[in-house]
Design an enzyme around this catalytic site. Structure first.
Site, PDB file in Angstrom:
ATOM      1  N   ASP A 132       0.123   5.497  -0.889  1.00 52.26           N
ATOM      2  CA  ASP A 132      -0.707   6.567  -1.362  1.00 52.26           C
ATOM      3  C   ASP A 132      -0.292   7.745  -2.305  1.00 52.26           C
ATOM      4  O   ASP A 132      -0.632   8.921  -2.239  1.00 52.26           O
ATOM      5  CB  ASP A 132      -1.291   6.973  -0.254  1.00 52.26           C
ATOM      6  CG  ASP A 132      -2.407   6.305   0.402  1.00 52.26           C
ATOM      7  OD1 ASP A 132      -3.260   6.126  -0.261  1.00 52.26           O
ATOM      8  OD2 ASP A 132      -2.491   5.936   1.683  1.00 52.26           O
ATOM      9  N   HIS A 175     -13.395   1.886   3.489  1.00 50.54           N
ATOM     10  CA  HIS A 175     -12.410   2.880   4.239  1.00 50.54           C
ATOM     11  C   HIS A 175     -12.972   3.200   5.389  1.00 50.54           C
ATOM     12  O   HIS A 175     -13.325   2.342   6.220  1.00 50.54           O
ATOM     13  CB  HIS A 175     -12.069   3.978   3.052  1.00 50.54           C
ATOM     14  CG  HIS A 175     -10.964   4.827   3.681  1.00 50.54           C
ATOM     15  ND1 HIS A 175     -10.972   6.103   3.991  1.00 50.54           N
ATOM     16  CD2 HIS A 175      -9.653   4.242   3.523  1.00 50.54           C
ATOM     17  CE1 HIS A 175      -9.700   6.339   4.283  1.00 50.54           C
ATOM     18  NE2 HIS A 175      -8.802   5.352   4.098  1.00 50.54           N
ATOM     19  N   HIS A 217      -2.856  -3.320   4.563  1.00 50.81           N
ATOM     20  CA  HIS A 217      -1.880  -2.466   5.497  1.00 50.81           C
ATOM     21  C   HIS A 217      -2.597  -2.356   6.965  1.00 50.81           C
ATOM     22  O   HIS A 217      -3.234  -1.491   7.264  1.00 50.81           O
ATOM     23  CB  HIS A 217      -1.824  -0.797   4.860  1.00 50.81           C
ATOM     24  CG  HIS A 217      -2.910  -0.313   4.575  1.00 50.81           C
ATOM     25  ND1 HIS A 217      -4.055  -0.682   3.469  1.00 50.81           N
ATOM     26  CD2 HIS A 217      -3.329   0.949   4.830  1.00 50.81           C
ATOM     27  CE1 HIS A 217      -4.917   0.213   3.774  1.00 50.81           C
ATOM     28  NE2 HIS A 217      -4.480   1.374   4.518  1.00 50.81           N
ATOM     29  N   ASP A 262       2.088   2.015   3.801  1.00 49.36           N
ATOM     30  CA  ASP A 262       1.117   3.277   3.873  1.00 49.36           C
ATOM     31  C   ASP A 262       2.237   4.389   3.557  1.00 49.36           C
ATOM     32  O   ASP A 262       1.589   5.599   4.145  1.00 49.36           O
ATOM     33  CB  ASP A 262       0.233   3.241   5.046  1.00 49.36           C
ATOM     34  CG  ASP A 262      -0.965   4.176   4.848  1.00 49.36           C
ATOM     35  OD1 ASP A 262      -1.320   4.586   3.736  1.00 49.36           O
ATOM     36  OD2 ASP A 262      -1.672   4.396   5.856  1.00 49.36           O
ATOM     37  N   HIS A 295       0.764  -1.214   0.223  1.00 50.16           N
ATOM     38  CA  HIS A 295      -0.136  -0.034  -0.080  1.00 50.16           C
ATOM     39  C   HIS A 295       0.899   1.255  -0.178  1.00 50.16           C
ATOM     40  O   HIS A 295       1.578   1.567   1.001  1.00 50.16           O
ATOM     41  CB  HIS A 295      -0.931  -0.007   1.200  1.00 50.16           C
ATOM     42  CG  HIS A 295      -2.232   1.124   1.277  1.00 50.16           C
ATOM     43  ND1 HIS A 295      -3.198   0.797   0.760  1.00 50.16           N
ATOM     44  CD2 HIS A 295      -2.010   2.254   1.555  1.00 50.16           C
ATOM     45  CE1 HIS A 295      -3.904   1.539   0.720  1.00 50.16           C
ATOM     46  NE2 HIS A 295      -3.277   2.735   1.350  1.00 50.16           N
ATOM     47  N   GLU A 301      -8.556   1.610  -2.594  1.00 53.66           N
ATOM     48  CA  GLU A 301      -8.617   1.896  -1.253  1.00 53.66           C
ATOM     49  C   GLU A 301     -10.384   2.145  -0.871  1.00 53.66           C
ATOM     50  O   GLU A 301     -10.514   3.493  -0.686  1.00 53.66           O
ATOM     51  CB  GLU A 301      -7.742   2.668  -0.568  1.00 53.66           C
ATOM     52  CG  GLU A 301      -7.886   2.675   0.909  1.00 53.66           C
ATOM     53  CD  GLU A 301      -6.558   3.554   1.800  1.00 53.66           C
ATOM     54  OE1 GLU A 301      -6.252   3.353   2.707  1.00 53.66           O
ATOM     55  OE2 GLU A 301      -6.159   4.506   0.971  1.00 53.66           O
ATOM     56  N   HIS A 310      -9.122  -1.950   7.127  1.00 53.60           N
ATOM     57  CA  HIS A 310     -10.265  -0.829   7.270  1.00 53.60           C
ATOM     58  C   HIS A 310     -11.292  -1.565   7.665  1.00 53.60           C
ATOM     59  O   HIS A 310     -12.414  -0.734   8.190  1.00 53.60           O
ATOM     60  CB  HIS A 310     -10.321   0.023   6.121  1.00 53.60           C
ATOM     61  CG  HIS A 310      -9.400   1.060   5.849  1.00 53.60           C
ATOM     62  ND1 HIS A 310      -9.420   2.191   6.745  1.00 53.60           N
ATOM     63  CD2 HIS A 310      -8.117   1.425   5.132  1.00 53.60           C
ATOM     64  CE1 HIS A 310      -8.304   2.917   6.280  1.00 53.60           C
ATOM     65  NE2 HIS A 310      -7.565   2.553   5.609  1.00 53.60           N
TER      66      HIS A 310
END
Length: 359
Positions: free
Chosen positions: A31, A157, A219, A301, A29, A130, A198
């Site tokens: 971003d 999420h 993650h 992350d 993961h 995500e 999540h």
């Protein structure tokens, strides 16, 4: 035979050196696409070295990252139409980044793609959405994103979807709804990995029960060591092992230390609590001890938070962790499972399942 990444990861322990000779890191993961939207208007320029991001080509090399799941993300407060648009824009960002740096990145869908791209000294680039709101409650959108190369989707999420409960929202469904189970089965058919980071514990259990293919946590970390709701309890990790899936341990400090999490929730008042590579290594080893060595991986992350363990403030930090685990007595073979071989197995198995179901 792997072609060495450049520059070679900054590790010293012989087992760490040997591990990187067996396999580079597959990170679950990152971003960058969202951060580029927010800070650089989706520009793909200036990613060679010393970029403004936690991720660039030089940092990836120093961390030994050979495959990256690029997160494509939409905030939960957007409408369904906006969620689909934002997700498609970020898929476009990843495609444009690969086109801009063809000597570094190449698009991947399968484990065989990843191996071939590694052999050429490049970073295999995979897509992970995500949040289930990314598909706008549409199986048709899910199918089209799969055709664009979507390789996993996180079922929620921070907020619930209309068909699944989140870990950080008020439970309303009790896990997955009937439509949520239908989405999981369609993801299995398409070869899109079911990602349970999540989601609520009830959703985790429902999804593992429903899925005919291995699932992942892209993650997340361990509830037993830090009670953050984003983490995974031991009983679910045991179910994950039975399912054949992988938990990819997150580097986010709130998930690693209860003391840090309380400090963060309190507005970061006072000195920052200690946060070192050993906090992260403890979670990796706990997941190994509960789920088993064949069911663990790494999901950083990076570019999704502004603080990470000391010495690990960007993607070069993978090398710090691998060196530390080697110092703790990990063999090169076990490190290679953690770094990438376990996730490769899942990619192989889910690709085979999707090909079989579509034939």
């Amino acid at each position: 035979m792997l072609k060495p990444l450049a520059p070679f990861p900054d590790v010293n322990h012989p087992a760490a050196l040997d591990a990187y000779g067996l396999v580079p890191v597959i990170d679950g993961h990152n971003d960058l696409a969202w951060t580029a939207r927010e800070t650089a208007a989706y520009s793909v320029e200036n990613l060679e070295k010393d970029s403004i991001f936690q991720t660039d080509i030089d940092k990836l090399g120093r961390g030994g990252v050979g495959a990256q799941f690029w997160s494509v993300y939409t905030p939960c407060d957007r409408t369904e139409a906006e969620a689909v648009q934002y997700t498609l824009e970020q898929i476009d960002y990843v495609y444009r980044m690969i086109e801009r740096y063809p000597d570094t990145f190449e698009f991947a869908r399968t484990g065989d793609d990843v191996r071939r791209i590694w052999s050429e000294g490049k970073v295999a680039s995979l897509l992970g959405a995500e949040g289930g709101h990314s598909i706008g409650s549409s199986l048709g959108v899910l199918r089209m994103m799969a055709r664009l190369g979507l390789r996993y989707m996180t079922l929620t999420h921070n907020d619930n979807t209309g068909w699944a409960d989140s870990a950080t929202d008020t439970r309303v469904h009790g896990g997955l709804t009937d439509f949520g189970r239908e989405i999981v089965r369609e993801m299995n058919r398409l070869g899109v990995l079911v990602d349970l980071s999540h989601v609520s514990v009830e959703t985790m259990r429902d999804a593992i029960e429903t899925s005919s293919a291995p699932v992942i946590f892209s993650h997340s970390s361990c509830t037993q060591l830090c009670g953050h709701p984003r983490n995974v309890p031991d009983d679910v990790m045991r179910l994950l092992a039975d399912n054949g899936g992988v938990i990819m341990i997150a580097f986010v400090p709130m998930f690693l230390s209860s003391e840090y999490n309380e400090w963060f929730k309190g507005g970061r008042v006072g000195p920052r609590p200690a946060m070192t590579v050993d906090h992260l290594a403890d979670h990796v080893e706990h997941a190994r001890d509960v789920a088993g060595i064949d069911h663990i991986g790494l999901g950083s992350d990076y570019d999704g938070f502004d603080d990470f363990p000391d010495g690990m403030q960007d993607v070069s930090g993978f090398a710090v962790l691998i060196d530390r685990l080697a110092e703790r007595g990990w063999s090169a073979e076990d490190l290679a499972k953690l770094m990438g071989n376990n996730v490769l197995r899942v990619l192989d198995e889910t690709s085979a399942a999707s090909i079989s179901s579509l034939s």
